[in-house]
Write a protein that holds these residues in place. Structure first.
Motif, PDB file in Angstrom:
ATOM      1  N   GLU A 277      17.624 -15.718 144.288  1.00 23.30           N
ATOM      2  CA  GLU A 277      17.441 -17.136 144.591  1.00 23.30           C
ATOM      3  C   GLU A 277      15.970 -17.448 144.863  1.00 23.30           C
ATOM      4  O   GLU A 277      15.458 -18.478 144.448  1.00 23.30           O
ATOM      5  CB  GLU A 277      18.306 -17.554 145.777  1.00 23.30           C
ATOM      6  N   ILE A 278      15.269 -16.543 145.552  1.00 24.32           N
ATOM      7  CA  ILE A 278      13.852 -16.772 145.824  1.00 24.32           C
ATOM      8  C   ILE A 278      13.045 -16.667 144.523  1.00 24.32           C
ATOM      9  O   ILE A 278      12.089 -17.415 144.318  1.00 24.32           O
ATOM     10  CB  ILE A 278      13.324 -15.796 146.900  1.00 24.32           C
ATOM     11  N   VAL A 279      13.439 -15.738 143.646  1.00 20.55           N
ATOM     12  CA  VAL A 279      12.768 -15.615 142.351  1.00 20.55           C
ATOM     13  C   VAL A 279      12.981 -16.888 141.535  1.00 20.55           C
ATOM     14  O   VAL A 279      12.050 -17.429 140.931  1.00 20.55           O
ATOM     15  CB  VAL A 279      13.275 -14.386 141.572  1.00 20.55           C
ATOM     16  N   ALA A 280      14.219 -17.369 141.520  1.00 25.11           N
ATOM     17  CA  ALA A 280      14.525 -18.603 140.798  1.00 25.11           C
ATOM     18  C   ALA A 280      13.708 -19.766 141.344  1.00 25.11           C
ATOM     19  O   ALA A 280      13.178 -20.584 140.581  1.00 25.11           O
ATOM     20  CB  ALA A 280      16.013 -18.912 140.885  1.00 25.11           C
ATOM     21  N   ALA A 281      13.601 -19.840 142.674  1.00 27.93           N
ATOM     22  CA  ALA A 281      12.821 -20.911 143.286  1.00 27.93           C
ATOM     23  C   ALA A 281      11.363 -20.850 142.832  1.00 27.93           C
ATOM     24  O   ALA A 281      10.755 -21.882 142.507  1.00 27.93           O
ATOM     25  CB  ALA A 281      12.915 -20.829 144.806  1.00 27.93           C
ATOM     26  N   GLU A 282      10.804 -19.648 142.794  1.00 30.58           N
ATOM     27  CA  GLU A 282       9.412 -19.483 142.381  1.00 30.58           C
ATOM     28  C   GLU A 282       9.219 -19.851 140.912  1.00 30.58           C
ATOM     29  O   GLU A 282       8.299 -20.596 140.556  1.00 30.58           O
ATOM     30  CB  GLU A 282       8.970 -18.036 142.631  1.00 30.58           C
ATOM     31  N   VAL A 283      10.112 -19.343 140.064  1.00 34.36           N
ATOM     32  CA  VAL A 283       9.984 -19.564 138.620  1.00 34.36           C
ATOM     33  C   VAL A 283      10.166 -21.043 138.265  1.00 34.36           C
ATOM     34  O   VAL A 283       9.359 -21.630 137.538  1.00 34.36           O
ATOM     35  CB  VAL A 283      11.010 -18.700 137.852  1.00 34.36           C
ATOM     36  N   VAL A 284      11.221 -21.639 138.787  1.00 30.55           N
ATOM     37  CA  VAL A 284      11.521 -23.024 138.426  1.00 30.55           C
ATOM     38  C   VAL A 284      10.510 -23.981 139.042  1.00 30.55           C
ATOM     39  O   VAL A 284      10.103 -24.966 138.406  1.00 30.55           O
ATOM     40  CB  VAL A 284      12.959 -23.409 138.823  1.00 30.55           C
TER      41      VAL A 284
ATOM     42  N   ASN B 242       4.462 -31.605 135.722  1.00 35.65           N
ATOM     43  CA  ASN B 242       3.957 -32.686 136.586  1.00 35.65           C
ATOM     44  C   ASN B 242       4.993 -33.215 137.586  1.00 35.65           C
ATOM     45  O   ASN B 242       4.940 -34.384 137.980  1.00 35.65           O
ATOM     46  CB  ASN B 242       3.403 -33.846 135.749  1.00 35.65           C
ATOM     47  N   VAL B 243       5.942 -32.343 137.967  1.00 37.48           N
ATOM     48  CA  VAL B 243       6.880 -32.684 139.031  1.00 37.48           C
ATOM     49  C   VAL B 243       6.323 -32.112 140.333  1.00 37.48           C
ATOM     50  O   VAL B 243       6.093 -30.907 140.440  1.00 37.48           O
ATOM     51  CB  VAL B 243       8.282 -32.109 138.768  1.00 37.48           C
ATOM     52  N   ALA B 244       6.085 -32.978 141.302  1.00 37.97           N
ATOM     53  CA  ALA B 244       5.513 -32.552 142.580  1.00 37.97           C
ATOM     54  C   ALA B 244       6.619 -31.990 143.473  1.00 37.97           C
ATOM     55  O   ALA B 244       7.367 -32.726 144.107  1.00 37.97           O
ATOM     56  CB  ALA B 244       4.822 -33.717 143.266  1.00 37.97           C
ATOM     57  N   ILE B 245       6.726 -30.676 143.495  1.00 37.59           N
ATOM     58  CA  ILE B 245       7.742 -30.004 144.304  1.00 37.59           C
ATOM     59  C   ILE B 245       7.222 -28.628 144.697  1.00 37.59           C
ATOM     60  O   ILE B 245       6.512 -27.974 143.910  1.00 37.59           O
ATOM     61  CB  ILE B 245       9.080 -29.885 143.522  1.00 37.59           C
ATOM     62  N   ASP B 246       7.523 -28.200 145.914  1.00 36.54           N
ATOM     63  CA  ASP B 246       7.125 -26.851 146.321  1.00 36.54           C
ATOM     64  C   ASP B 246       8.371 -25.993 146.519  1.00 36.54           C
ATOM     65  O   ASP B 246       9.507 -26.477 146.419  1.00 36.54           O
ATOM     66  CB  ASP B 246       6.252 -26.877 147.582  1.00 36.54           C
ATOM     67  N   ILE B 247       8.147 -24.715 146.798  1.00 37.60           N
ATOM     68  CA  ILE B 247       9.253 -23.767 146.893  1.00 37.60           C
ATOM     69  C   ILE B 247      10.217 -24.146 148.016  1.00 37.60           C
ATOM     70  O   ILE B 247      11.440 -24.070 147.848  1.00 37.60           O
ATOM     71  CB  ILE B 247       8.718 -22.333 147.100  1.00 37.60           C
ATOM     72  N   GLU B 248       9.686 -24.559 149.154  1.00 43.05           N
ATOM     73  CA  GLU B 248      10.556 -24.904 150.280  1.00 43.05           C
ATOM     74  C   GLU B 248      11.449 -26.094 149.938  1.00 43.05           C
ATOM     75  O   GLU B 248      12.642 -26.110 150.283  1.00 43.05           O
ATOM     76  CB  GLU B 248       9.718 -25.198 151.530  1.00 43.05           C
ATOM     77  N   GLU B 249      10.899 -27.076 149.258  1.00 45.25           N
ATOM     78  CA  GLU B 249      11.691 -28.243 148.853  1.00 45.25           C
ATOM     79  C   GLU B 249      12.747 -27.842 147.836  1.00 45.25           C
ATOM     80  O   GLU B 249      13.893 -28.308 147.900  1.00 45.25           O
ATOM     81  CB  GLU B 249      10.769 -29.316 148.269  1.00 45.25           C
TER      82      GLU B 249
ATOM     83  N   ARG C 158      16.381 -19.806 154.903  1.00 44.28           N
ATOM     84  CA  ARG C 158      15.431 -20.326 155.878  1.00 44.28           C
ATOM     85  C   ARG C 158      16.155 -20.717 157.164  1.00 44.28           C
ATOM     86  O   ARG C 158      17.372 -20.818 157.196  1.00 44.28           O
ATOM     87  CB  ARG C 158      14.696 -21.546 155.302  1.00 44.28           C
ATOM     88  N   GLN C 159      15.382 -20.965 158.222  1.00 47.02           N
ATOM     89  CA  GLN C 159      15.952 -21.377 159.496  1.00 47.02           C
ATOM     90  C   GLN C 159      16.785 -22.642 159.296  1.00 47.02           C
ATOM     91  O   GLN C 159      16.356 -23.588 158.630  1.00 47.02           O
ATOM     92  CB  GLN C 159      14.839 -21.630 160.510  1.00 47.02           C
ATOM     93  N   GLY C 160      17.951 -22.634 159.873  1.00 46.05           N
ATOM     94  CA  GLY C 160      18.823 -23.793 159.764  1.00 46.05           C
ATOM     95  C   GLY C 160      19.811 -23.720 158.617  1.00 46.05           C
ATOM     96  O   GLY C 160      20.713 -24.560 158.518  1.00 46.05           O
ATOM     97  N   HIS C 161      19.664 -22.717 157.757  1.00 51.54           N
ATOM     98  CA  HIS C 161      20.568 -22.624 156.604  1.00 51.54           C
ATOM     99  C   HIS C 161      22.009 -22.365 157.039  1.00 51.54           C
ATOM    100  O   HIS C 161      22.949 -22.923 156.455  1.00 51.54           O
ATOM    101  CB  HIS C 161      20.094 -21.524 155.650  1.00 51.54           C
ATOM    102  N   GLY C 162      22.168 -21.551 158.055  1.00 48.88           N
ATOM    103  CA  GLY C 162      23.508 -21.296 158.554  1.00 48.88           C
ATOM    104  C   GLY C 162      24.187 -22.571 159.030  1.00 48.88           C
ATOM    105  O   GLY C 162      25.381 -22.783 158.789  1.00 48.88           O
ATOM    106  N   ASP C 163      23.419 -23.433 159.698  1.00 48.24           N
ATOM    107  CA  ASP C 163      23.968 -24.714 160.155  1.00 48.24           C
ATOM    108  C   ASP C 163      24.402 -25.573 158.973  1.00 48.24           C
ATOM    109  O   ASP C 163      25.430 -26.255 159.032  1.00 48.24           O
ATOM    110  CB  ASP C 163      22.938 -25.469 160.985  1.00 48.24           C
ATOM    111  N   GLN C 164      23.631 -25.523 157.891  1.00 47.10           N
ATOM    112  CA  GLN C 164      23.988 -26.290 156.695  1.00 47.10           C
ATOM    113  C   GLN C 164      25.290 -25.776 156.093  1.00 47.10           C
ATOM    114  O   GLN C 164      26.138 -26.566 155.651  1.00 47.10           O
ATOM    115  CB  GLN C 164      22.863 -26.208 155.667  1.00 47.10           C
ATOM    116  N   LEU C 165      25.463 -24.450 156.076  1.00 47.67           N
ATOM    117  CA  LEU C 165      26.694 -23.879 155.542  1.00 47.67           C
ATOM    118  C   LEU C 165      27.890 -24.237 156.426  1.00 47.67           C
ATOM    119  O   LEU C 165      28.983 -24.506 155.928  1.00 47.67           O
ATOM    120  CB  LEU C 165      26.572 -22.360 155.413  1.00 47.67           C
TER     121      LEU C 165
END
Length: 217
Positions: free
Chosen positions: A17-24, A32-39, A188-195
């Motif tokens: 998932e982290i690799v996918a986030a980096e690649v995509v 020209n899409v303004a997005i970072d890995i955390e987003e 990331r922090q808070g992911h468990g709460d989201q689940l």
């Protein structure tokens, strides 16, 4: 009684998932899409590349003429080259006495390659259910409903292990007890709460904790 465990692949068995986030994210930036890995991790983890691109097309962030048949295979290929296991996955699978399958938003051949690279193909005996086999991927429950049908098991006989909100939404919509897995490097922090908000029945931090949880079934 639990007779079958359904594992998501990316983020549960393989740490991509982290690799996918980096690649995509890199590719989207080049478009020209303004997005970072955390987003990306926050908004798109667990969704298919096709769904992500279509969402961004609808938002006007990507050209409506973008050819998915060219883009998606290139992204898949780069991620496949960087597949790696999540720590403890071999020991966890070796400990199980319960039948198991993979239910993934990734293409079936991608999952097959991942299982082969990790040398865990024998654990699943060809039981791979991919979003490409149904009309819509997760968060739609279709791929989980397909697995239930093909495996001839009831909802009460199945336990799901998922790491993403989209995956949990899909499994819970299918009426399945679901364990939220937090051992991927994209978490990331808070992911468990989201689940938990998505309806997960329990959380585990890593494969040691998952092994202990599954030993009760």
């Amino acid at each position: 009684m639990i007779k079958h465990i359904l594992f998501d692949c990316d983020g549960v068995l393989i740490d991509t998932e982290i690799v996918a986030a980096e690649v995509v994210t890199d590719w989207l930036n080049s478009e020209n899409v303004a997005i970072d890995i955390e987003e990306f991790i926050r908004d798109y983890t667990g969704k298919t590349f096709t769904d992500i691109i279509n969402i961004l097309k609808k938002k006007g962030s990507l050209s409506p003429d973008l050819d998915l048949s060219l883009v998606v295979p290139e992204l898949d290929s780069e991620i496949r080259d960087n597949q790696r296991p999540i720590d403890g996955v071999w020991e966890m699978l070796d400990s199980l006495n319960t039948a198991r399958s993979v239910v993934s938003n990734s293409a079936k051949d991608y999952v097959e390659l991942a299982l082969e690279k990790l040398k865990i193909t024998h654990h699943f005996e060809g039981r791979i259910y991919s979003a490409e086999m149904v009309a819509k991927g997760k968060p739609d429950p279709g791929v989980y409903l397909l697995a239930l049908e093909k495996l001839s098991v009831t909802r009460d006989e199945v336990l799901v292990v998922e790491d993403s909100v989209a995956g949990v939404v899909a499994s819970k919509a299918a009426g399945l007890k679901t364990i939220g897995y937090l051992g991927g490097s994209h978490v990331r922090q808070g992911h468990g709460d989201q689940l938990l908000m998505a309806g997960v029945d329990a959380l585990v931090q890593d494969h040691v904790a998952l092994t202990h949880y599954l030993s009760e079934y």
